[in-house]
Design an enzyme around this catalytic site. Structure first.
Site, mmCIF file in Angstrom:
data_model
loop_
_atom_site.group_PDB
_atom_site.id
_atom_site.type_symbol
_atom_site.label_atom_id
_atom_site.label_comp_id
_atom_site.label_asym_id
_atom_site.label_seq_id
_atom_site.Cartn_x
_atom_site.Cartn_y
_atom_site.Cartn_z
ATOM 1 N N GLU A 1 23.039 10.826 -19.953
ATOM 2 C CA GLU A 1 22.693 11.035 -18.506
ATOM 3 C C GLU A 1 21.838 9.416 -18.260
ATOM 4 O O GLU A 1 21.226 9.162 -19.040
ATOM 5 C CB GLU A 1 21.607 12.011 -18.648
ATOM 6 N N LEU B 1 10.655 12.964 -25.236
ATOM 7 C CA LEU B 1 11.718 12.508 -26.433
ATOM 8 C C LEU B 1 11.514 11.244 -27.178
ATOM 9 O O LEU B 1 10.674 10.449 -27.009
ATOM 10 C CB LEU B 1 13.078 11.961 -25.586
ATOM 11 N N TYR C 1 15.516 14.482 -9.223
ATOM 12 C CA TYR C 1 16.915 14.417 -10.110
ATOM 13 C C TYR C 1 16.962 15.682 -10.612
ATOM 14 O O TYR C 1 16.027 15.541 -11.635
ATOM 15 C CB TYR C 1 17.607 13.200 -10.483
ATOM 16 N N LYS D 1 22.369 13.771 -24.827
ATOM 17 C CA LYS D 1 22.150 15.444 -25.154
ATOM 18 C C LYS D 1 23.543 16.632 -25.995
ATOM 19 O O LYS D 1 24.302 15.707 -25.741
ATOM 20 C CB LYS D 1 21.327 16.063 -24.211
ATOM 21 N N ASP E 1 13.358 6.466 -14.547
ATOM 22 C CA ASP E 1 12.328 6.162 -14.343
ATOM 23 C C ASP E 1 11.174 7.168 -13.633
ATOM 24 O O ASP E 1 10.332 5.851 -12.464
ATOM 25 C CB ASP E 1 11.723 4.777 -14.125
ATOM 26 N N CYS F 1 -3.430 -25.385 8.617
ATOM 27 C CA CYS F 1 -3.384 -26.318 7.655
ATOM 28 C C CYS F 1 -1.332 -25.418 7.632
ATOM 29 O O CYS F 1 -0.657 -24.566 7.168
ATOM 30 C CB CYS F 1 -4.353 -24.540 6.320
ATOM 31 N N CYS G 1 -8.164 -19.893 4.310
ATOM 32 C CA CYS G 1 -8.138 -21.154 3.766
ATOM 33 C C CYS G 1 -9.153 -20.924 5.403
ATOM 34 O O CYS G 1 -8.100 -19.998 6.285
ATOM 35 C CB CYS G 1 -7.550 -21.906 3.766
ATOM 36 N N CYS H 1 -4.963 -28.309 2.534
ATOM 37 C CA CYS H 1 -5.777 -29.012 3.228
ATOM 38 C C CYS H 1 -7.292 -29.704 2.978
ATOM 39 O O CYS H 1 -7.735 -30.227 3.899
ATOM 40 C CB CYS H 1 -5.640 -28.718 4.432
ATOM 41 N N LYS I 1 16.234 3.699 -25.598
ATOM 42 C CA LYS I 1 15.513 2.879 -24.078
ATOM 43 C C LYS I 1 15.786 1.711 -24.123
ATOM 44 O O LYS I 1 16.693 0.972 -24.911
ATOM 45 C CB LYS I 1 14.061 3.198 -24.912
ATOM 46 N N LYS J 1 18.203 7.957 -17.670
ATOM 47 C CA LYS J 1 16.720 8.199 -18.032
ATOM 48 C C LYS J 1 16.095 7.528 -16.917
ATOM 49 O O LYS J 1 15.956 6.360 -16.520
ATOM 50 C CB LYS J 1 16.613 7.678 -19.541
ATOM 51 N N CYS K 1 -9.776 -25.558 0.011
ATOM 52 C CA CYS K 1 -8.020 -25.175 -0.413
ATOM 53 C C CYS K 1 -7.224 -26.208 -0.899
ATOM 54 O O CYS K 1 -7.744 -27.459 -0.416
ATOM 55 C CB CYS K 1 -7.925 -24.966 1.549
HETATM 56 S S1 IVH Z 1 15.460 15.700 -20.788
HETATM 57 C C1 IVH Z 1 12.810 18.057 -24.021
HETATM 58 N N1 IVH Z 1 16.782 14.042 -19.263
HETATM 59 O O1 IVH Z 1 12.009 10.339 -19.863
HETATM 60 C C2 IVH Z 1 13.937 16.780 -22.996
HETATM 61 N N2 IVH Z 1 14.606 13.985 -19.922
HETATM 62 O O2 IVH Z 1 10.883 10.772 -21.912
HETATM 63 C C3 IVH Z 1 12.576 15.918 -22.632
HETATM 64 N N3 IVH Z 1 13.773 11.619 -18.184
HETATM 65 O O3 IVH Z 1 9.728 13.367 -20.183
HETATM 66 C C4 IVH Z 1 13.770 15.678 -21.311
HETATM 67 N N4 IVH Z 1 15.576 11.237 -17.147
HETATM 68 O O4 IVH Z 1 10.726 12.307 -17.377
HETATM 69 C C5 IVH Z 1 15.583 13.992 -19.716
HETATM 70 N N5 IVH Z 1 18.030 12.976 -17.890
HETATM 71 C C6 IVH Z 1 16.978 12.919 -18.295
HETATM 72 C C7 IVH Z 1 15.712 11.656 -18.557
HETATM 73 C C8 IVH Z 1 14.645 12.176 -18.936
HETATM 74 C C9 IVH Z 1 14.716 10.641 -17.739
HETATM 75 C C10 IVH Z 1 11.786 11.436 -18.563
HETATM 76 C C11 IVH Z 1 11.370 12.837 -18.153
HETATM 77 C C12 IVH Z 1 11.118 13.023 -19.799
HETATM 78 C C13 IVH Z 1 10.794 11.452 -20.635
HETATM 79 C C14 IVH Z 1 11.096 11.496 -21.821
#
Ligand code: IVH
Length: 703
Positions: A119, A88, A239, A306, A123, A448, A443, A428, A330, A121, A425
């Site tokens: 949604e 993205l 997820y 989206k 990690d 200690c 140590c 001590c 981000k 994002k 150490c």
């Molecule tokens: S959509 C083409 N939805 O973020 C669409 N990605 O920087 C791409 N990710 O590679 C993904 N949560 O690993 C989407 N709710 C979410 C997400 C998500 C985490 C990650 C995913 C993607 C990366 C993109």
């Protein structure tokens, strides 16, 4: 009963059990809302395992018992994606997001009705799951692919199957309810929940292993491990966020609908999602997400926005590597740049010396960070770190902040002073020592004062003896007053002793601006009462926690549990030989040596006896290891090619099975070798399953 009806009955019962187990897996692992106890769930699983053992011909790959299978033989195969897995574009500010929104609207054209779905994002690592038509109109998980280079991914099916929130099959009825076909593809994120991550790291720390930086790295490493057993233990989660048909095209007209369908079909879909009509509402969603970020059980690094309509998505299309119809907002990274003012060396409870960077305080993700671990001398060398350097500090999964790299540019000149690891150490002055195989110095002085302080803090900490209110300040004062000389002294603390603890408070006179310092009780009467109650309550902790609390090197939470289960008492453990210790799963020479070393020290044995006199739990119920052979009866006959009769018997029993001398209707398996005689005939007569040695080994390996 004839053989045929017998197995027809079994087949029906097996299918019923599988559906029941799938239902409860969904409640537990996807909805976090179980309706039966763990024990009841285990009973169902055991019954299914037993029936499947009796009728191996009825085992199917989508049975809940088959999550952990064999390892891929030659690494992971590379397989093309049905449609590229793209990344993205990121936006970092409100202004950038508004620009994106304007672009979307103008490209979509006049009159297009633009709605967004927001949604979290997550990690983690992205994953594509392919489901194909299975038996009885159900959909069956066929393949799990990593993102790879976006065009081809790695086939990690064996590992994905161990993730309990990934359905191995979805019934016809569920598919119908969700409006989904039998073949489809789901894309989403594999994440490691923070609880699992913290546990793993705590265990790694106790075992003297390097800590993982963040849950994402851990998840990424785990999903590419060639050992499905390990993957299963790591408690990953999945997820879902995309639903495609088997050719990789959108299945439904709206993203919001797709997420609902996935939920209905039994996937875990993040409940924090919303279809929103305007960018204003999207901004409000982002605001709330940022506030919630620290309260979630997993890490998120932003919000994905989206376009809801898949028709509009197709109209907007792609730019190079990313879709135009989605964007990632981000969050600012939980990292910061700051200067290293000094490097100090801390002594841990096992005497381990850890270099720590003293930093110019910097705010990272809402907390002020003024220290960061440097792990060991090698790490400082690897970073090429000098005192005075500017460094990038990260706080991943809210573990201890970590120095990631040295920063050098026109605003951040290099430091000058080289750090030398002390020869003694710092607490001590005793000698320090490092064995060849280890990265850490220690140590050598078991008296200690730092070791005692850290041992007390470990003993009291959460997950060990859970003595709330016994933190650094109180422990420091207790030591200063000489009130506590060992862990055992904590058990007999009195209100009068706690009342002696004081600290200095400085106040500023509002009118004159003069500062006054006075001493004050460190723990007030109310808190003293609570603390003493906490200590009393801690005495009821089970043996495994007492053992963990002793702070033996390499004995983390899990190892302590295994030892308590196996030996059943502190007494038995204290007198166990290294050989006996190593019979416990996961206990190797390093761990057994550390345990022996600990108990060979008379003061440590005295400590245990004092704890016992103080009323702590020193016994536990020996827990039988649950296994697939539980309750199964075996008969051995003939000469096996490599195992002796005794060895085979020991192996079966170790896995929970029973071995008897004669074949009857009750016998589940006859293991036959060369020159098997009447027992084999009898087995054939009664229709009892016959195994050779290789098949027995295979079965043992599976259990
Ligand atoms: S959509 C083409 N939805 O973020 C669409 N990605 O920087 C791409 N990710 O590679 C993904 N949560 O690993 C989407 N709710 C979410 C997400 C998500 C985490 C990650 C995913 C993607 C990366 C993109």
């Amino acid at each position: 009963m004839t053989h045929a009806t017998h197995s027809a009955d079994a087949a029906a019962r097996i299918e019923a059990l599988r559906e029941k187990i799938r239902h409860h897996e969904h409640l537990y692992y996807v909805l976090d809302n179980p309706s039966i106890s763990d024990a009841e769930f285990d009973d169902l699983t055991r019954e299914l395992q037993r029936l499947e053992h009796e009728h191996p011909e009825l085992i199917t790959p989508d049975s809940p018992t088959q999550r952990v299978g064999g390892k891929p033989k030659e690494g992971f195969a590379k397989i093309a994606h049905s449609r590229p897995m793209l990344s993205l574009d990121n936006v970092m500010s409100e202004a950038e997001l508004r620009d994106w929104d304007r672009r979307v609207r103008s490209l979509a054209g006049e009159g297009a009705d633009i709605g967004y779905v927001c949604e979290y994002k997550m990690d983690g690592v992205s994953m594509a799951l392919q489901y194909r038509a299975g038996a009885d109109g159900a959909a069956r998980l066929e393949r799990g692919l990593t993102r790879g280079d976006g065009t081809t991914g790695e086939d990690v099916t064996t590992n994905v199957r161990t993730i309990r929130s990934v359905p191995l099959s979805i019934s016809k009825a569920k598919l119908a309810k969700a409006g989904m076909p039998q073949s489809f593809e789901v894309r989403g994120e594999v994440v490691m929940p923070l609880s699992a991550f913290r546990k793993l790291n705590a265990d790694r720390e106790a075992r003297g292993l390097a800590l993982a930086a963040n849950p994402r790295n851990y998840a990424a490493g785990t999903i590419r491990t060639l050992e499905p057993n390990i993957v299963a233990q790591r408690r990953l989660d999945f997820y879902a966020y995309f639903l495609l048909n088997e050719r990789g095209e959108d299945l439904l007209p709206e993203q919001a609908e797709a997420l609902d369908a996935l939920t209905t079909a039994g996937f875990r879909v993040n409940p924090h999602r919303e279809a929103l009509p305007s960018i204003e509402r999207v901004l409000a969603f982002i605001e709330r997400a940022a506030q919630q970020r620290d309260q979630l059980g997993y890490e998120i690094d932003g919000v994905v926005i989206k376009v809801n309509s898949t028709a509009v998505q197709r109209h907007l299309g792609y730019t190079g590597r990313a879709p135009r119809w989605a964007v990632a907002y981000k969050f600012t990274a939980r990292g910061g740049i700051t200067q290293v003012q000094d490097i100090r060396v801390q002594v841990g409870r096992t005497g381990k010396l850890t270099p720590v960077a003293v930093l110019t305080p910097v705010s990272i993700g809402g907390t002020t960070v003024s220290r960061a671990t440097l792990h060991n001398a090698d790490e400082i060398e690897r970073l090429g770190l000098l005192i005075g350097d500017y460094v990038k500090v990260e706080r991943g999964g809210d573990v201890i902040p970590k120095v990631v790299e040295v920063v050098e540019d026109k605003d951040h000149p290099r430091g000058h002073r080289e750090f030398r690891f002390p020869a003694h150490c710092p607490e001590c002055g005793s000698e320090i020592h490092r064995t060849e195989s280890e990265a850490d110095y220690r140590c050598v002085n078991i008296d200690c004062p730092a070791r005692l302080r850290e041992s007390l803090l470990h003993y009291a900490s959460r997950g060990v003896m859970n003595i709330e209110g016994l933190g650094e300040a109180v422990v420091a004062e207790l030591l200063d007053h000489g009130l506590v000389k060992s862990i055992a002294d904590l058990c007999s603390l009195t209100d009068a002793q706690l009342a002696q603890l004081q600290h200095e408070v400085t106040t500023t006179d509002r009118k004159t601006g003069q500062q006054k310092t006075r001493t004050q009780a460190l723990v007030g009467p109310r808190e003293r009462k609570d603390l003493l109650a906490e200590i009393e309550a801690s005495k009821k902790a089970p043996l495994n926690r007492v053992l963990y609390g002793l702070g033996i090197r390499f004995v983390g939470e899990r190892t302590a549990q295994l030892l308590a289960d196996e030996f059943g008492s502190m007494e038995a453990l204290m007198s166990a030989s290294r050989e006996e210790l190593e019979r416990v799963n996961e206990v190797g020479p390093r761990v057994s040596e550390a345990i022996r070393e600990f108990f060979d020290e008379s003061r440590n044995r005295e400590l245990v006896h004092r704890l016992e006199r103080a009323g702590l739990t020193m016994t536990a119920e020996k827990r039988r290891k649950s296994s697939q052979l539980e309750g199964l009866k075996f008969v051995l006959t003939g000469t096996l090619p490599s195992l002796s009769r005794e060895q085979a018997k020991a192996k079966i029993e170790a896995a929970g099975g029973r071995v008897s001398g004669s074949v009857s209707k009750e016998t589940n398996y006859v293991v036959a070798g060369e020159e098997a005689g009447s027992k084999l005939d009898r087995a054939r007569e009664l229709g009892v399953a016959v195994l050779n040695e290789a098949e027995l080994e295979e079965m043992l390996a599976r259990s």
